[in-house]
Design a protein around this motif. Structure first.
Motif, PDB file in Angstrom:
ATOM      1  N   LEU A   1      -0.482   1.702   8.606  1.00  0.00           N
ATOM      2  CA  LEU A   1       0.963   1.824   8.749  1.00  0.00           C
ATOM      3  C   LEU A   1       1.623   2.031   7.385  1.00  0.00           C
ATOM      4  N   GLY A   2       1.037   1.449   6.342  1.00  0.00           N
ATOM      5  CA  GLY A   2       1.551   1.664   4.999  1.00  0.00           C
ATOM      6  C   GLY A   2       1.435   3.120   4.578  1.00  0.00           C
ATOM      7  N   ALA A   3       0.308   3.766   4.928  1.00  0.00           N
ATOM      8  CA  ALA A   3       0.155   5.184   4.626  1.00  0.00           C
ATOM      9  C   ALA A   3       1.205   6.010   5.348  1.00  0.00           C
ATOM     10  N   LEU A   4       1.463   5.705   6.623  1.00  0.00           N
ATOM     11  CA  LEU A   4       2.497   6.421   7.371  1.00  0.00           C
ATOM     12  C   LEU A   4       3.882   6.143   6.793  1.00  0.00           C
ATOM     13  N   THR A   5       4.082   4.928   6.296  1.00  0.00           N
ATOM     14  CA  THR A   5       5.360   4.591   5.670  1.00  0.00           C
ATOM     15  C   THR A   5       5.596   5.432   4.422  1.00  0.00           C
ATOM     16  N   ALA A   6       4.546   5.616   3.625  1.00  0.00           N
ATOM     17  CA  ALA A   6       4.674   6.433   2.411  1.00  0.00           C
ATOM     18  C   ALA A   6       5.013   7.874   2.754  1.00  0.00           C
ATOM     19  N   ILE A   7       4.381   8.405   3.794  1.00  0.00           N
ATOM     20  CA  ILE A   7       4.676   9.780   4.217  1.00  0.00           C
ATOM     21  C   ILE A   7       6.113   9.879   4.729  1.00  0.00           C
ATOM     22  N   SER A   8       6.541   8.892   5.504  1.00  0.00           N
ATOM     23  CA  SER A   8       7.911   8.888   6.007  1.00  0.00           C
ATOM     24  C   SER A   8       8.909   8.809   4.865  1.00  0.00           C
TER      25      SER A   8
ATOM     26  N   PHE B   1       0.833  -1.202   0.000  1.00  0.00           N
ATOM     27  CA  PHE B   1       0.000   0.000   0.000  1.00  0.00           C
ATOM     28  C   PHE B   1       0.869   1.254   0.000  1.00  0.00           C
ATOM     29  N   ALA B   2       1.988   1.234   0.724  1.00  0.00           N
ATOM     30  CA  ALA B   2       2.907   2.368   0.681  1.00  0.00           C
ATOM     31  C   ALA B   2       3.399   2.596  -0.742  1.00  0.00           C
ATOM     32  N   ALA B   3       3.670   1.506  -1.473  1.00  0.00           N
ATOM     33  CA  ALA B   3       4.145   1.634  -2.852  1.00  0.00           C
ATOM     34  C   ALA B   3       3.091   2.296  -3.734  1.00  0.00           C
ATOM     35  N   VAL B   4       1.814   1.955  -3.522  1.00  0.00           N
ATOM     36  CA  VAL B   4       0.748   2.552  -4.331  1.00  0.00           C
ATOM     37  C   VAL B   4       0.703   4.066  -4.137  1.00  0.00           C
ATOM     38  N   LEU B   5       1.003   4.528  -2.937  1.00  0.00           N
ATOM     39  CA  LEU B   5       0.912   5.958  -2.644  1.00  0.00           C
ATOM     40  C   LEU B   5       2.092   6.750  -3.187  1.00  0.00           C
TER      41      LEU B   5
ATOM     42  N   VAL C   1      -6.225  -3.849   8.585  1.00  0.00           N
ATOM     43  CA  VAL C   1      -6.505  -2.416   8.509  1.00  0.00           C
ATOM     44  C   VAL C   1      -5.357  -1.631   9.146  1.00  0.00           C
ATOM     45  N   GLY C   2      -4.881  -2.115  10.276  1.00  0.00           N
ATOM     46  CA  GLY C   2      -3.757  -1.458  10.935  1.00  0.00           C
ATOM     47  C   GLY C   2      -2.508  -1.463  10.067  1.00  0.00           C
TER      48      GLY C   2
END
Length: 455
Positions: free
Chosen positions: A216-223, A98-102, A211-212
């Motif tokens: 965390l994937g969204a936070l990973t993308a921001i980081s 999910f981080a990769a998608v963002l 879901v968690g």
């Protein structure tokens, strides 16, 4: 979420021996359709996707290395989760996909997802997940990446993760999980008609865990957008969450009989004692049934313990289908099963009425076991089982002397009476006096003096 699939039989040689061909035609058609759609859309997406810049290639490399590092860190835990959790299993690598998608086009994120899932399968999942199941699970993640990427491109093209509004990130999370989980649930629904929601989507706590991981994937993308070195700080919390995810399967393994999936003796006794001790709540104990398969030793001696285990599993499945969801069903050991029937607390009660109700349930179980017809695979071919019978003893709970030891002792005595009556019979008794709690230990397997054989 990973695809559990159904058992399949190898046929022929070479490609024809692949387990996937043993699927029912409709299920096979759905699986191949999903995989074909994933391959076609991924190829088209790669053709249309722009070339990655140097910064984007750096982000891909950091995510890939982090994902592989997570995989290596989590190999032992993932293997235990697969071994303990059975076929229903949430894929916790979604934090990276999910981080990769963002942070990159959907097609490139899908390629990264293929790499990471293949690495985890090769290192941790392979003994439990056949290749065809892994291919399908990967295809659902590829489609989830492509659909989520299309949403982000439409609503906020060329935007960095830190520039996207929160509502769009939340919408992307919903699309990502809905596509992945929805496709898995659709295939399970085709393979298991009438399946309950927990079978289609998995337990609530596992879905909450996924879901968690997506959050965390969204936070990973921001980081990653702010400072790629910060991803090191993601690995330890992710590993900690993965370790915590072992709690539920470990608890289930500790309380579940491995051969039948029912409560084991210790867990059944503990839960039954809690039910009897409870003075409030919507249900009360109505009685106990003890079941013993007739001539089961002859099955083990003639055909082997593997066939005996199939028989126990079939009887356990029949029991689960006959009693209500709030009744307690367990295996006490050997060929002996036990059921604690529960009734509504507000319902009027009488010993006579509950004796009749207990006998009706016991007779239904006896008849269902006698009617069982199934085949068990053996080295000499399929063995048809069609002569099973069971003897049942029951004890009705009363206002006096209704402790668990008394119920089990009374039901055990009634079971002996059913055996003496010629087997394949039901006998119901009413608890007349309290029995010492020490008697409970004698009724548990591997405790106290050995019981005489009932077979």
């Amino acid at each position: 979420m990973s695809f559990a699939g159904v058992a399949a039989r190898p046929r022929g040689r070479g490609v024809r021996r692949w387990l996937v061909w043993g699927m029912p035609p409709l299920l096979l058609g759905v699986v191949l359709l999903v995989e074909s759609a994933a391959a076609t859309l991924l190829a088209g997406g790669l053709v249309d996707a722009p070339f990655l810049s140097g910064d984007e290639l750096w982000e891909v490399a950091v995510l890939a290395l982090s994902g592989v590092a997570y995989g290596e860190l989590a190999v032992g835990v993932e293997r235990q989760r697969r071994r303990l959790g059975g076929l229903s299993h949430i894929d916790l690598s979604s934090v990276w996909t999910f981080a990769a998608v963002l942070v990159m086009p959907g097609a490139h994120a899908a390629l990264l997802a293929i790499v990471l899932m293949t690495h985890l399968w090769a290192r941790a999942w392979r003994p439990w997940v056949p290749p065809y199941r892994q291919v399908f699970s990967t295809a659902t993640v590829v489609l989830a990446c492509l659909c989520t990427g299309a949403l982000l491109d439409e609503m906020a093209p060329a935007s960095a993760p830190t520039e996207r509004p929160l509502w769009l990130v939340l919408a992307a999370m919903v699309v990502f999980m809905a596509v992945n989980t929805g496709l898995i649930a659709a295939v399970v629904a085709v393979s298991t008609p009438g399946a309950r929601p927990v079978t289609l989507f998995g337990p609530f706590d596992e879905n909450l865990l996924e879901v968690g991981m997506v959050c965390l994937g969204a936070l990973t993308a921001i980081s990653l957008a702010l400072n790629p070195a910060g991803l090191v700080l993601v690995l330890l919390p992710l590993y900690t969450a993965l370790r915590a995810a072992l709690i539920r399967p470990l608890e289930a393994a500790a309380s579940t009989d491995g051969k039948t999936g029912l409560l084991n003796a210790a867990a059944w006794v503990a839960e039954a004692e809690r039910t009897l001790a409870r003075t409030d709540g919507p249900v009360r104990a109505a009685g106990v049934l003890m079941l013993d398969l007739d001539h089961f030793k002859a099955i083990n001696d003639t055909y082997g313990h593997a066939v005996g285990d199939h028989v126990l599993s079939a009887v356990a499945a029949a029991l689960r289908g006959l009693v209500r969801a709030h009744d307690l069903v367990g295996r006490m050991g050997g060929e002996e099963f036990v059921v604690l029937l529960r009734r509504a607390a507000y319902a009027p009660r009488s010993v006579e009425l509950e004796s009749v109700e207990l006998e009706v349930v016991a007779e239904r179980i006896r008849a269902q076991v006698e009617a069982l017809r199934f085949e068990v695979p053996t080295l000499r071919g399929a063995l048809r089982i069609d002569t099973l019978t069971v003897s049942v003893g029951g004890a009705v709970a009363t206002g006096s002397g209704s402790d668990l030891a008394a119920l089990l002792q009374t039901a055990d005595t009634a079971l002996y009476a059913a055996k003496r009556a010629g087997r394949n019979a039901v006998r119901i008794s009413v608890v007349s006096a309290a029995v010492s709690a020490a008697s409970l230990a004698q009724l548990m397997p591997d405790h106290g003096p050995a019981e005489p054989a009932r077979d």
